[in-house]
Design a protein around this motif. Structure first.
Motif, PDB file in Angstrom:
ATOM      1  N   THR A 189      11.453 -11.260 -26.418  1.00 52.60           N
ATOM      2  CA  THR A 189      11.194 -12.587 -26.981  1.00 52.60           C
ATOM      3  C   THR A 189      11.596 -12.710 -28.441  1.00 52.60           C
ATOM      4  OG1 THR A 189       8.945 -12.041 -27.708  1.00 52.60           O
ATOM      5  CG2 THR A 189       9.215 -12.793 -25.424  1.00 52.60           C
ATOM      6  N   GLY A 190      11.707 -11.558 -29.124  1.00 52.56           N
ATOM      7  CA  GLY A 190      12.004 -11.606 -30.559  1.00 52.56           C
ATOM      8  C   GLY A 190      10.786 -11.953 -31.393  1.00 52.56           C
ATOM      9  N   GLU A 191       9.614 -12.026 -30.812  1.00 49.64           N
ATOM     10  CA  GLU A 191       8.385 -12.347 -31.524  1.00 49.64           C
ATOM     11  C   GLU A 191       7.662 -11.057 -31.918  1.00 49.64           C
ATOM     12  OE1 GLU A 191       7.290 -15.297 -32.465  1.00 49.64           O
ATOM     13  OE2 GLU A 191       9.069 -16.255 -31.595  1.00 49.64           O
ATOM     14  N   PRO A 192       7.273 -10.936 -33.162  1.00 47.56           N
ATOM     15  CA  PRO A 192       6.605  -9.706 -33.591  1.00 47.56           C
ATOM     16  C   PRO A 192       5.157  -9.640 -33.111  1.00 47.56           C
ATOM     17  CG  PRO A 192       6.680 -11.245 -35.409  1.00 47.56           C
ATOM     18  CD  PRO A 192       7.461 -11.888 -34.293  1.00 47.56           C
ATOM     19  N   VAL A 193       4.627  -8.432 -33.051  1.00 46.24           N
ATOM     20  CA  VAL A 193       3.210  -8.187 -32.810  1.00 46.24           C
ATOM     21  C   VAL A 193       2.627  -7.707 -34.132  1.00 46.24           C
ATOM     22  CG1 VAL A 193       1.528  -6.736 -31.628  1.00 46.24           C
ATOM     23  CG2 VAL A 193       3.501  -7.634 -30.368  1.00 46.24           C
ATOM     24  N   ILE A 194       1.630  -8.414 -34.637  1.00 44.77           N
ATOM     25  CA  ILE A 194       1.096  -8.114 -35.971  1.00 44.77           C
ATOM     26  C   ILE A 194      -0.350  -7.642 -35.871  1.00 44.77           C
ATOM     27  CG2 ILE A 194       0.650  -9.013 -38.284  1.00 44.77           C
ATOM     28  CD1 ILE A 194       3.603  -8.907 -37.572  1.00 44.77           C
ATOM     29  N   ASN A 195      -0.647  -6.491 -36.523  1.00 48.26           N
ATOM     30  CA  ASN A 195      -2.012  -5.951 -36.671  1.00 48.26           C
ATOM     31  C   ASN A 195      -2.779  -5.888 -35.357  1.00 48.26           C
ATOM     32  OD1 ASN A 195      -1.659  -5.542 -39.404  1.00 48.26           O
ATOM     33  ND2 ASN A 195      -2.567  -7.508 -39.980  1.00 48.26           N
ATOM     34  N   ARG A 196      -2.145  -5.284 -34.372  1.00 44.76           N
ATOM     35  CA  ARG A 196      -2.850  -5.088 -33.102  1.00 44.76           C
ATOM     36  C   ARG A 196      -3.601  -3.763 -33.166  1.00 44.76           C
ATOM     37  NH1 ARG A 196      -0.341  -6.650 -27.590  1.00 44.76           N
ATOM     38  NH2 ARG A 196      -0.941  -8.597 -28.554  1.00 44.76           N
ATOM     39  N   GLU A 197      -4.902  -3.801 -32.860  1.00 45.88           N
ATOM     40  CA  GLU A 197      -5.712  -2.588 -32.858  1.00 45.88           C
ATOM     41  C   GLU A 197      -5.503  -1.853 -31.549  1.00 45.88           C
ATOM     42  OE1 GLU A 197     -10.395  -1.761 -32.935  1.00 45.88           O
ATOM     43  OE2 GLU A 197      -9.692  -2.745 -34.767  1.00 45.88           O
TER      44      GLU A 197
END
Length: 753
Positions: A334-342
């Protein structure tokens, strides 16, 4: 061999020198000998005597074999050098051979010396013949002169000894900017940066081991420009001089390009590997292509090659791997980042860990996604600290640790009873006050800056602080500081869990002091054992060597008598050393038996003068009884006569050893119920800093200064133990180069009028 050879012996023991000469004459009957035992004499003989071979003892009081070897390699490098020693340590043999000795002969195997000398002289002859062969190279010099001057590559010839340029071709003149005359007035050091000259000299000095040398260097042009070059050099004979012919290839452009690329890669890799977060790169197939050290540590991998080319499915092979792989696919697809996933997982030890991870897509110049970059911060300690605080909240009032809670500005909001017990502060004294009320002002500002930076970023700060109590006294605390967060992850408070460790710090200091004393004792013991080894080997070598010579029929009876006397003298010396060692061992084990009898001080002093007068006369000094002791009444004491004489023998023996002129005086005086004996001399004296240490185990006074007098260094330690065993004490008064006055006390039985 009928040739007369010049042999230089470096030896301080006359008997050992005689043994060496005898073995050498068996194979070289016409040789001449020079014997030296110090550095200045050695240097003078090297210059005037020009020896064919050098034979040196390994260990001497004022000079040593390795120093002699180093000097010989500088003054006469072609002269063979053989080391002779009583040491059987393999490391010593390897050290000598590495330093350049041609052979290593043990004094216990001295019969091997003759064959070693013959072998060394043969090797010397071979080296001389090799040098003569170099002369034939000279005739070929004219053949390549034309090729040399017309070669398009820079070339030159320099003197291998002086390093001056002897010839340069036109290509070198054009490339470096110096004309012919300038080149021929310079040495090769003039075109080298200062920091490379030492390495250049080292390589030149060992060039005979590698005749054809190639390497990369930095050169300096006339205009100051530094260039990188490849050089190939080989030895030649040019105008009857040992020289080097060098071919130069300028690789500056290539080298600078390589260095720039290497520097950039190293900088990037260093940055990645030293960041305190996990960093990795994956391709479009979700396979890792880069992983930093933090990432490898989290995963439990030994090296980067263990994870390269693998997806999370391959690495974890469970639900955690599937979850990570699914996130990777979403980012790439998708080109979408994943940010601060625990993320939580179990490491290779089975421990649960937590990461706060962000995954960002990577695109090429055409905006096509080619992979992703993952960045993760290990929040395991933070999670565990939070859980621990929650678990302890119900029992915080009964906690054996001092607990303090502040707001985000450091204002104290809560303290538990242990805090009051430790610091003396009541809740009303500190609530509403800043936590700095505990500061002792004996810690650096950087410590507190680090504290606030750590906890304000959500980390845990674990250190030791020197704090101040209400009464003003200071104490050490082991401190754990961390943050308290609400359900949104926002820091609302800080909590400190502290333990008074003042006693532990004191214990640590005492342990360090004890460790340092133990290390000092080990050092002194090693030095003592080394000295004892020398003291035992010296007479033992003479006994063995001269015993073997007694079987030789060539010696006349007078010479044999001298040898027998030498054997007896050295045997007696060895017996004294062994007796001292036995006495010292018995004293250390507290097994020494005391045999008491009634002793007349008048008779004791008279016997001592009789016993030592002949030795004193041989040195031209007087041994006498103190006049006040002569005039005093006879004193009868009940003690061990043999041990008292042993104490006197040690003290008078030392006085004789260290006194060259003047007198030795013995005597006594009465102090309360003790008799104090003394031995005073006019010898070399003892420096004040050694007055307390001379009686310690394994100690010798200023070994470098007194070593020439010999001795095993046990006498004073034994004397001190004997005096104390007899119920007294021993002390010394001394002034350097003037006198020494040893005195010891013994309990009195009664005084006879």
């Amino acid at each position: 061999m009928n040739q007369t050879y010049r042999v230089l012996l470096v030896e301080d023991e006359t008997h050992d020198a005689e043994l060496n000469i005898r073995e050498i004459k068996k194979v070289l009957p016409l040789c001449k000998f020079e014997i030296v035992d110090n550095r200045s004499a050695y240097l003078e003989v090297l210059k005037s005597y020009l020896p064919d071979i050098i034979i040196s003892d390994y260990n001497m009081p004022s000079f040593d074999g390795l120093s002699a070897l180093k000097i010989a390699q500088e003054v006469c490098p072609l002269t063979p050098f053989i080391m002779v020693t009583g040491s059987i340590n393999e490391d010593t043999a390897v050290e000598c051979m590495k330093a350049g000795a041609i052979d290593y002969v043990l004094k216990d195997s001295l019969k091997r010396l003759g064959s070693s000398v013959l072998n060394a002289l043969e090797q010397r002859k071979i080296r001389q013949e090799r040098m003569e062969a170099i002369e034939t190279i000279r005739v070929n010099e004219a053949k390549y002169r034309y090729m040399f001057h017309n070669n398009p590559q820079p070339m030159w010839i320099y003197d291998a000894d002086t390093l001056f340029f002897l010839e340069v071709n036109e290509a070198a003149v054009k490339h470096y900017g110096y004309n012919q005359d300038e080149f021929l007035s310079m040495t090769i050091k003039d075109i080298r940066p200062e920091n490379e000259i030492a390495k250049l000299i080292e390589i030149i000095q060992h060039s005979d081991q590698h005749p054809n040398q190639a390497g990369e260097w930095t050169h300096k042009k006339k205009n100051g420009e530094l260039i990188f070059v490849e050089t190939i050099s080989h030895p030649i004979v040019f105008n009857q001089r040992n020289a080097k012919h060098v071919l130069i290839n300028d690789i500056t452009k290539r080298k600078r390009a390589e260095e720039k690329l290497t520097r950039e890669r190293k900088l990037l890799r260093t940055l990645i590997d030293n960041l305190p977060v996990t960093i990795y790169v994956k391709d479009v197939e979700c396979r890792k292509v880069i992983a930093n050290r933090a990432d490898l540590e989290i995963i439990g991998a030994q090296s980067e090659k263990d994870v390269i080319g693998k997806t999370d499915l391959d690495t974890f092979n469970n639900e955690i791997g599937a979850r990570g792989y699914a996130d990777d696919k979403i980012v790439i697809d998708t080109g979408e980042p994943v940010i601060n996933r625990e993320e939580d997982f179990f490491d290779k030890y089975g421990n649960q860990r937590w990461l706060l991870t962000s995954k960002i897509p990577l695109s090429d110049e055409n905006s096509k996604i080619i992979g992703l970059v993952g960045i993760g911060r290990d929040i395991t300690e933070q999670k565990q600290a939070q859980e621990k605080i929650l678990k302890l909240s119900k029992g915080i009032e009964q906690s054996p640790a001092s607990i303090e809670i502040t707001d985000t500005s450091g204002i104290i909001e809560y303290i538990n009873p242990k805090f009051t017990e430790t610091t003396g502060y009541l809740p009303e004294d500190v609530i509403g006050k800043h936590a700095r009320i505990l500061r002792s002002d004996q810690m650096s500002p950087e410590t507190y800056n680090d504290l606030w930076e750590t906890i304000s970023s959500g980390g845990i700060w674990k250190k030791e602080l020197l704090n101040k109590k209400k009464d003003g006294s200071v104490f050490w605390e082991s401190v754990i500081l961390t943050s308290i967060k609400n359900e949104k992850g926002i820091i609302t408070n800080y909590i400190a869990i502290k333990e008074d460790i003042s006693e532990r710090k004191l214990m640590q200091a005492e342990l360090i002091e004890a460790k340092e004393k133990a290390e000092e004792s080990d050092r002194l013991k090693s030095a003592f054992l080394a000295n004892m080894s020398h003291e035992i080997r010296t007479p033992l070598n003479s006994i063995i060597g001269f015993s073997e010579l007694l079987s030789d029929d060539d010696f006349d009876e007078v010479q044999k008598a001298d040898f027998i006397k030498t054997i007896i003298d050295n045997g007696n010396s060895l017996l004294v050393i062994i007796s001292d060692i036995m006495d010292f061992s018995i004293l250390e084990a507290r097994q020494m038996k005391i045999r008491k009898e009634l002793i007349s001080t008048e008779r004791l002093l008279a016997d001592l003068v009789t016993d030592f007068s002949s030795k004193a006369s041989l040195k031209g000094i007087e041994i006498r009884i103190d006049q006040s002791s002569v005039q005093a009444s006879d004193i009868i004491i009940e003690s061990d006569l043999y041990r008292i004489k042993q104490i006197f023998s040690n003290l008078i023996g030392n006085a004789l050893k260290f006194t060259n002129k003047g007198y030795i005086e013995i005597g006594f005086n009465v102090k309360n119920e003790m008799i104090e004996f003394h031995v005073k001399d006019t010898g070399i004296g003892i420096a004040p800093e050694h007055h307390q240490t001379i009686f310690e185990r394994f100690r010798q006074v200023d070994a470098a200064r007194t070593r020439k007098y010999g001795g095993n260094g046990l006498g004073l330690a034994i004397s001190k133990n004997l005096v104390e065993l007899l119920g007294g004490t021993i002390r010394v008064e001394s002034e350097l180069n003037k006198y020494s006055d040893f005195s010891f006390t013994i309990p009195i039985k009664k005084i006879m009028e």
